[in-house]
Motif scaffolding. Structure first.
Motif, PDB file in Angstrom:
ATOM      1  N   VAL A 127      -1.981 -11.683  -7.603  1.00 31.31           N
ATOM      2  CA  VAL A 127      -0.950 -10.678  -8.217  1.00 31.31           C
ATOM      3  C   VAL A 127      -0.831  -9.515  -7.311  1.00 31.31           C
ATOM      4  CG1 VAL A 127      -0.947  -8.675 -10.318  1.00 31.31           C
ATOM      5  CG2 VAL A 127      -1.671 -11.027 -10.749  1.00 31.31           C
ATOM      6  N   PRO A 128       0.306  -8.706  -7.100  1.00 30.52           N
ATOM      7  CA  PRO A 128       0.407  -7.970  -6.334  1.00 30.52           C
ATOM      8  C   PRO A 128      -0.408  -6.606  -6.428  1.00 30.52           C
ATOM      9  CG  PRO A 128       2.695  -8.554  -6.993  1.00 30.52           C
ATOM     10  CD  PRO A 128       1.374  -9.310  -8.005  1.00 30.52           C
ATOM     11  N   GLU A 129      -0.660  -6.048  -5.515  1.00 28.28           N
ATOM     12  CA  GLU A 129      -1.604  -4.784  -5.622  1.00 28.28           C
ATOM     13  C   GLU A 129      -0.914  -3.683  -6.337  1.00 28.28           C
ATOM     14  OE1 GLU A 129      -0.636  -6.286  -2.779  1.00 28.28           O
ATOM     15  OE2 GLU A 129      -2.516  -7.118  -1.695  1.00 28.28           O
ATOM     16  N   LEU A 130       0.169  -3.508  -5.999  1.00 26.16           N
ATOM     17  CA  LEU A 130       0.920  -2.345  -6.680  1.00 26.16           C
ATOM     18  C   LEU A 130       0.828  -2.627  -8.214  1.00 26.16           C
ATOM     19  CD1 LEU A 130       2.428   0.067  -5.551  1.00 26.16           C
ATOM     20  CD2 LEU A 130       4.550  -1.446  -5.935  1.00 26.16           C
ATOM     21  N   LEU A 131       1.016  -3.743  -8.702  1.00 20.30           N
ATOM     22  CA  LEU A 131       0.879  -4.121 -10.097  1.00 20.30           C
ATOM     23  C   LEU A 131      -0.500  -3.621 -10.786  1.00 20.30           C
ATOM     24  CD1 LEU A 131       3.031  -5.293 -12.183  1.00 20.30           C
ATOM     25  CD2 LEU A 131       1.798  -7.383 -12.107  1.00 20.30           C
ATOM     26  N   VAL A 132      -1.659  -4.070  -9.968  1.00 22.77           N
ATOM     27  CA  VAL A 132      -3.013  -3.525 -10.485  1.00 22.77           C
ATOM     28  C   VAL A 132      -3.124  -2.279 -10.572  1.00 22.77           C
ATOM     29  CG1 VAL A 132      -5.299  -3.787  -9.654  1.00 22.77           C
ATOM     30  CG2 VAL A 132      -3.897  -5.852  -9.398  1.00 22.77           C
ATOM     31  N   TYR A 156      -0.837   0.020 -10.856  1.00 24.11           N
ATOM     32  CA  TYR A 156      -0.053   0.541 -12.083  1.00 24.11           C
ATOM     33  C   TYR A 156      -0.852   0.392 -13.473  1.00 24.11           C
ATOM     34  CZ  TYR A 156       4.315   1.327  -9.276  1.00 24.11           C
ATOM     35  OH  TYR A 156       5.249   1.629  -8.724  1.00 24.11           O
ATOM     36  N   LEU A 157      -1.430  -0.916 -13.529  1.00 22.27           N
ATOM     37  CA  LEU A 157      -2.198  -0.965 -14.689  1.00 22.27           C
ATOM     38  C   LEU A 157      -3.257   0.105 -14.802  1.00 22.27           C
ATOM     39  CD1 LEU A 157      -3.246  -3.214 -16.935  1.00 22.27           C
ATOM     40  CD2 LEU A 157      -5.124  -3.868 -15.119  1.00 22.27           C
ATOM     41  N   LEU A 216      -0.979   2.565  -0.985  1.00 24.11           N
ATOM     42  CA  LEU A 216      -0.273   2.170  -2.495  1.00 24.11           C
ATOM     43  C   LEU A 216      -0.766   2.994  -3.447  1.00 24.11           C
ATOM     44  CD1 LEU A 216      -0.552  -1.669  -2.313  1.00 24.11           C
ATOM     45  CD2 LEU A 216       1.646  -0.181  -1.481  1.00 24.11           C
ATOM     46  N   ILE A 244      -6.798 -11.832  -9.265  1.00 26.21           N
ATOM     47  CA  ILE A 244      -6.562 -10.456  -8.391  1.00 26.21           C
ATOM     48  C   ILE A 244      -5.798 -10.916  -7.092  1.00 26.21           C
ATOM     49  CG2 ILE A 244      -7.952  -8.910  -6.912  1.00 26.21           C
ATOM     50  CD1 ILE A 244      -7.894  -8.200  -9.982  1.00 26.21           C
TER      51      ILE A 244
END
Lengths: 218, 230
Positions: B65-70, B72-73, B174, B62
């Motif tokens: 990995v970029p916050e934005l990617l989390v 989107y997931l 975000l 966590i």
């Protein structure tokens, strides 16, 4: 999962470019503002403090949006030569990231300068070394060594920050990942691939900093 | 200043509610983060290698990995995952999860990773003698954790938790990508309809500064309260 890999690797190059350019400019901005922070003049000091307070107290997303969407609104600004740079989302993102990381870097360097033992500087002075050489040859090398661990964290934070470039239409790693997710609707697979690339970069940066710490340790 | 008027003519009331939404999401996310930290801190401190691995993977992944990617997931995968679980129980209708829940959960997981690190650090820096003393006194595990370790840990953790709070507060911006109307999203809407992005995004920046400033003041008071007697 495999088919998305080449696209994501291609986008990783964009992410790395954004990261390296931002860090490069950010380091200069950080060094400049760290020196301003240590200035005894109150107005200069307050100005530098205000800069780092504003950039550290607001989300990076707001900063990018102000620079990308906001500045284009000023008529006068559009007529200057600066517009050539500011109309490109790529440079807007780099400017926002550099200013942001510059604010954090200035704090890291400031605290590093302040923790240098006065004895080092006094020793330099008593040896008759000029102030300029004391600054470049004694203070800066010690400050860099002191700030390495914190700066390593900042590099990793900035790497994660570059993902916000996808909000201003840039196709970086996160941007491409989002595009693939929304077309194939396989969020978990894409997340695993893109996440692993990010983790790998974090791993490399982490170890590089560790290596440098050992090399320059005393 | 007409743009900020309350009522139908300006964006004042909308931005006010959006600010409340940002605060609500931040507090919910912070709370979810604490719950995650409560599970993962013991795992990280455990002597069992397997538990240790789970705890470490959570914080490493966590935080790397970029916050934005989390986000989107969770945004794209959240309702799918819930529907999958529901289908096991025989419910096959389409389920849509509210953006507030998805957002707070995504930010909560991120915030939890940082909180876990803070709690781990705080527990590790408690003097070993304290653990030994409570064993010698024959305190029950429950009493020893809540009456001996917890108060000392909180005092050490509060300054770092205030950093986690700042990160969480800024990360909520975000969630605007998922369409939840918080400060950023509202500014985006207002900027789009008035064609005045510079004003609205700068105002959003002021709102965030205000939130971070006020919360710092509040946390400083807490810090003084908890460090009494030391």
């Amino acid at each position: 999962m495999i088919t998305s890999l080449p696209k994501l690797l291609g986008a990783t190059v964009v992410t790395l470019k954004l990261l390296s350019l931002s860090l490069f400019f950010g380091l200069f901005i950080g060094l400049l503002f760290a020196i301003l922070r240590l200035n005894k003049n109150k107005i200069i000091n307050k100005f530098a403090y205000g800069y780092s307070y504003i950039f550290r107290g607001t989300p990076l997303l707001v900063q990018i949006f102000i620079i990308y969407f906001g500045l284009g609104q000023i008529e006068y600004f559009r007529s200057t030569f600066l517009w050539v740079v500011f109309k490109e989302p790529y440079w807007c993102a780099i400017i926002a990231f550099s200013l942001n990381t510059g604010a954090y870097t200035s704090e890291i360097l400031r605290s590093a300068f302040q923790t240098i033992k006065p004895g080092f500087i006094e020793a330099g002075k008593s040896l008759g070394i000029s102030n300029k050489i004391i600054f470049y040859k004694i203070q800066i090398p010690i400050a860099i060594r002191q700030s390495l661990p914190a700066y390593g964290n900042e590099i990793i934070l900035m790497m994660k920050g570059t993902s916000l470039a996808s909000t201003v239409t840039l196709m970086d790693l996160t941007g491409v990942a989002k595009y693939i997710i929304s077309t194939t609707f396989k969020p978990i697979e894409v997340f695993i691939v893109a996440g692993s690339i990010y983790l790998f970069m974090t791993f490399v940066i982490h170890n590089l900093i560790k290596f440098l710490e050992k090399k320059y340790g005393y | 200043m007409g743009l900020l008027a309350f009522g139908d003519t300006g964006w004042g009331d909308e931005l006010f509610y959006a600010t409340l939404m940002t605060i609500a999401v931040s507090i919910t996310a912070m709370f979810i983060g604490f719950l995650f930290a409560l599970i993962f801190t013991p795992l990280k401190l455990s002597k069992n290698k397997f538990f240790n691995l789970i705890g470490n993977s959570y914080t490493t992944v966590i935080r790397g990995v970029p916050e934005l990617l989390v986000i989107y997931l969770f945004f794209f995968g959240g309702s799918g995952a819930v529907m999958y679980v529901a289908s096991i129980f025989g419910y096959n209708e389409y389920i849509e999860i509210n953006a507030f829940i998805t957002g707070s959960f995504a930010i909560g997981i991120i915030s939890g990773a940082y909180s876990t690190e803070v709690f781990r650090g705080a527990i590790q820096s408690i003097d070993k003698g304290q653990f030994e003393a409570s064993q010698v006194l024959g305190l029950k595990r429950f009493v020893y954790f809540f009456k001996v370790i917890m108060p000392q840990m909180l005092r050490l953790a509060i300054p770092n938790l205030s950093n986690v709070w700042q990160i969480t507060l800024k990360d909520t911006s975000l969630i605007s990508v998922t369409g939840l109307v918080e400060i950023m999203r509202q500014s985006y809407i207002a900027a789009g309809s008035t064609r005045d992005p510079l004003f609205f995004y700068s105002f959003a920046a002021v709102l965030y500064l205000l939130l971070t400033f006020l919360s710092m003041k509040l946390i400083n008071r807490l810090e003084i309260k908890y460090s009494r007697g030391f």
